[in-house]
Each structure stands twice: as structure tokens, then as C-alpha cells.
Design an enzyme around this catalytic site. Structure first.
Site, mmCIF file in Angstrom:
data_model
loop_
_atom_site.group_PDB
_atom_site.id
_atom_site.type_symbol
_atom_site.label_atom_id
_atom_site.label_comp_id
_atom_site.label_asym_id
_atom_site.label_seq_id
_atom_site.Cartn_x
_atom_site.Cartn_y
_atom_site.Cartn_z
ATOM 1 N N GLY A 46 23.941 69.119 58.054
ATOM 2 C CA GLY A 46 24.546 69.391 59.214
ATOM 3 C C GLY A 46 26.168 68.953 58.967
ATOM 4 N N GLN A 51 34.237 66.418 61.625
ATOM 5 C CA GLN A 51 34.284 65.458 60.498
ATOM 6 C C GLN A 51 35.121 65.652 59.493
ATOM 7 O OE1 GLN A 51 29.640 66.108 60.616
ATOM 8 N NE2 GLN A 51 29.895 64.047 59.844
ATOM 9 N N CYS A 91 24.095 60.449 58.659
ATOM 10 C CA CYS A 91 25.396 61.117 59.133
ATOM 11 C C CYS A 91 26.364 61.074 57.790
ATOM 12 C CB CYS A 91 26.034 60.584 60.238
ATOM 13 S SG CYS A 91 27.568 61.634 60.707
ATOM 14 N N LEU A 92 27.022 62.155 57.468
ATOM 15 C CA LEU A 92 27.949 62.360 56.330
ATOM 16 C C LEU A 92 29.164 61.577 56.526
ATOM 17 C CD1 LEU A 92 27.482 66.275 55.487
ATOM 18 C CD2 LEU A 92 26.773 64.290 53.845
ATOM 19 N N HIS A 133 22.716 65.999 67.379
ATOM 20 C CA HIS A 133 23.723 65.109 66.549
ATOM 21 C C HIS A 133 24.957 65.996 66.370
ATOM 22 C CE1 HIS A 133 24.276 62.445 62.956
ATOM 23 N NE2 HIS A 133 25.240 63.274 62.821
ATOM 24 N N GLU A 134 25.002 66.985 66.064
ATOM 25 C CA GLU A 134 26.157 67.884 65.742
ATOM 26 C C GLU A 134 27.126 68.128 66.970
ATOM 27 O OE1 GLU A 134 27.104 67.678 62.562
ATOM 28 O OE2 GLU A 134 25.184 67.370 61.804
ATOM 29 N N HIS A 137 29.112 65.307 67.849
ATOM 30 C CA HIS A 137 30.575 65.223 66.936
ATOM 31 C C HIS A 137 31.555 65.533 67.787
ATOM 32 C CE1 HIS A 137 29.536 63.104 63.229
ATOM 33 N NE2 HIS A 137 28.363 63.752 63.030
HETATM 34 C C1 QAP Z 1 22.677 65.128 60.889
HETATM 35 O O1 QAP Z 1 23.079 64.329 58.652
HETATM 36 C C2 QAP Z 1 21.192 64.612 61.076
HETATM 37 O O2 QAP Z 1 23.761 58.790 54.303
HETATM 38 C C3 QAP Z 1 23.224 65.595 59.650
HETATM 39 O O3 QAP Z 1 24.388 59.075 51.515
HETATM 40 C C4 QAP Z 1 20.597 63.455 60.365
HETATM 41 O O4 QAP Z 1 23.561 65.647 56.862
HETATM 42 C C5 QAP Z 1 20.210 65.266 61.753
HETATM 43 C C6 QAP Z 1 23.741 62.553 54.266
HETATM 44 C C7 QAP Z 1 19.358 63.129 60.401
HETATM 45 C C8 QAP Z 1 19.043 64.997 61.925
HETATM 46 C C9 QAP Z 1 18.526 64.071 61.178
HETATM 47 C C10 QAP Z 1 23.785 61.087 54.732
HETATM 48 C C11 QAP Z 1 24.166 62.584 52.819
HETATM 49 C C12 QAP Z 1 23.680 63.533 55.247
HETATM 50 C C13 QAP Z 1 24.083 59.973 53.891
HETATM 51 C C14 QAP Z 1 23.377 64.448 57.269
HETATM 52 C C15 QAP Z 1 24.489 60.331 52.542
HETATM 53 C C16 QAP Z 1 24.251 61.465 51.932
HETATM 54 C C17 QAP Z 1 23.505 63.385 56.581
HETATM 55 CO CO CO Z 2 26.918 63.304 61.656
#
Ligand code: QAP
Ligand code: CO
Length: 178
Positions: A46, A51, A91-92, A133-134, A137
Site C-alpha cells: 500500500g 508518502q 510502512c514504506l 493504514h493508508e 496517511h
Molecule cells: C501498510 O505497508 C500495511 O519495513 C503497507 O522494509 C502494513 O507496504 C498494511 C515495507 C501492514 C497492512 C499491514 C515495509 C517494505 C512495506 C518495510 C507496506 C520494508 C519494505 C510496507
Molecule cells: Co504506510
């Protein structure tokens, strides 16, 4: 495609709010495509426009294994939510750090697509959590806002230090410990 630069916590620009999208043109669809490619490149599920320093209420999501089922949310609003759960989130914009957050397991939302058509949708589990989550943001909120001030401050300091050292997330599969 343009790879977009993702902002990292504690960057203040992540605290801005997205503005409603009211022009559904090629430019919007191009931005959505760039966000999607940027997200796939970074192994995310996401990404919100905030972001990548764009103050629009636009989100891209793809929770599919094959990365071929993109979902675009424009001007999303949560209509209903039920069944509280705890979910370990990342989270990215907070790369390498993961914490448990309280969310809802089932939501219904109203959204527009990239052509301005209004739709309602239902989501459960991972997709429901991702949507919550999104949407956070778009309101300048991050998952680390739900954890203790002490933990959040430590993550901020660690990300700043790792960034200075050029060591932020050399391996996405190895989380940092705080
Ligand atoms: C949000 O998160 C989310 O630490 C999206 O090194 C997270 O795409 C929604 C990511 C969990 C539901 C459950 C994180 C990639 C990506 C990192 C992401 C990383 C590389 C996170
Ligand atoms: Co995020």
C-alpha cells in the site's frame, strides 16, 4: 515510468493532509501508475500520495501474491467498521520497523476510481487493515502514532541515524530492533 521518492518518518511532510481529488484526468492516472510501480519496486502492499509528497487523497494497494490486482482509492471514506483486532504493521515510510496496532477486521468504504466513478466496497482482514493504514496517511497519521511515545522517539532517532550512515534498510527482510 518515474520512480517516486518515498518520504521517511519523522519527515514533517508526512503530517500534511491530502486534498480531495476533483480532476480525474490523464495526469491523475499517470501519478497512480507511478505510485503503483514505486510501491511494487519497494515490495509494498500500500502507498498513499502523501508518502511521495503529493497532497492528494489518492491511495494504491495491491495485496495479491502475483502483484497483478491493483486497487486505486480516490477520496475514500470509511462508512462502517467492526471487529477490533491487533495487527503487526509496517510502512514504506518507516522501513524496517514493525509494531502491533489496533484496527478493525471489517470495513466498508465509499471511494472513487481513477475516472471519478463512485463505488462502495467491503474489505476484510489484511485488505481492511491496509485501507485503514493508508487512509490514516491522507490525514497525516502514521502507525507509529499508536505506539508509546518512547518507542516512537526511538524509531525516529534510529531512522535518522541510519539515514545519515546510508544504512537504512539494506535488507528489507531483516527488521531493526528497537
Ligand atoms: C501498510 O505497508 C500495511 O519495513 C503497507 O522494509 C502494513 O507496504 C498494511 C515495507 C501492514 C497492512 C499491514 C515495509 C517494505 C512495506 C518495510 C507496506 C520494508 C519494505 C510496507
Ligand atoms: Co504506510
Amino acid at each position: 515510468m518515474d520512480k517516486l521518492k518515498i518520504l521517511h518518518f519523522p519527515d514533517n511532510r508526512l503530517r500534511q493532509k491530502g486534498l480531495d481529488v476533483d480532476i480525474f484526468d490523464k495526469n491523475l492516472r499517470n501519478l497512480a501508475k507511478d505510485m503503483l510501480e514505486t510501491m511494487y519496486d519497494s515490495k509494498g502492499i500500500g502507498l498513499a500520495a502523501i508518502q511521495v509528497n503529493i497532497q492528494k487523497r489518492l491511495i494504491v494497494i495491491d495485496i495479491s501474491e502475483e502483484k497483478n490486482k491493483p486497487i486505486f482509492l480516490v477520496n475514500p471514506i470509511i462508512l462502517t467498521k467492526k471487529n477490533k483486532i491487533q495487527f503487526e504493521e509496517g510502512c514504506l515510510s518507516v522501513p524496517g520497523f514493525y509494531e502491533k496496532v489496533e484496527r478493525f477486521n471489517n470495513v466498508t468504504i465509499k471511494k472513487q476510481d481513477l475516472y471519478g466513478r463512485t463505488l462502495e466496497m467491503e474489505a476484510d482482514g489484511l485488505l481492511a487493515v491496509c485501507i485503514q493504514h493508508e487512509i490514516d496517511h491522507l490525514d497525516g497519521k502514521l502507525f507509529v502514532d499508536y505506539i508509546s511515545d518512547m518507542k516512537r522517539d526511538r524509531i525516529a532517532k534510529k531512522i535518522k541515524k541510519l539515514t545519515e550512515q546510508g544504512k537504512l534498510m539494506p535488507r528489507k527482510d531483516v527488521p531493526y530492533s528497537i
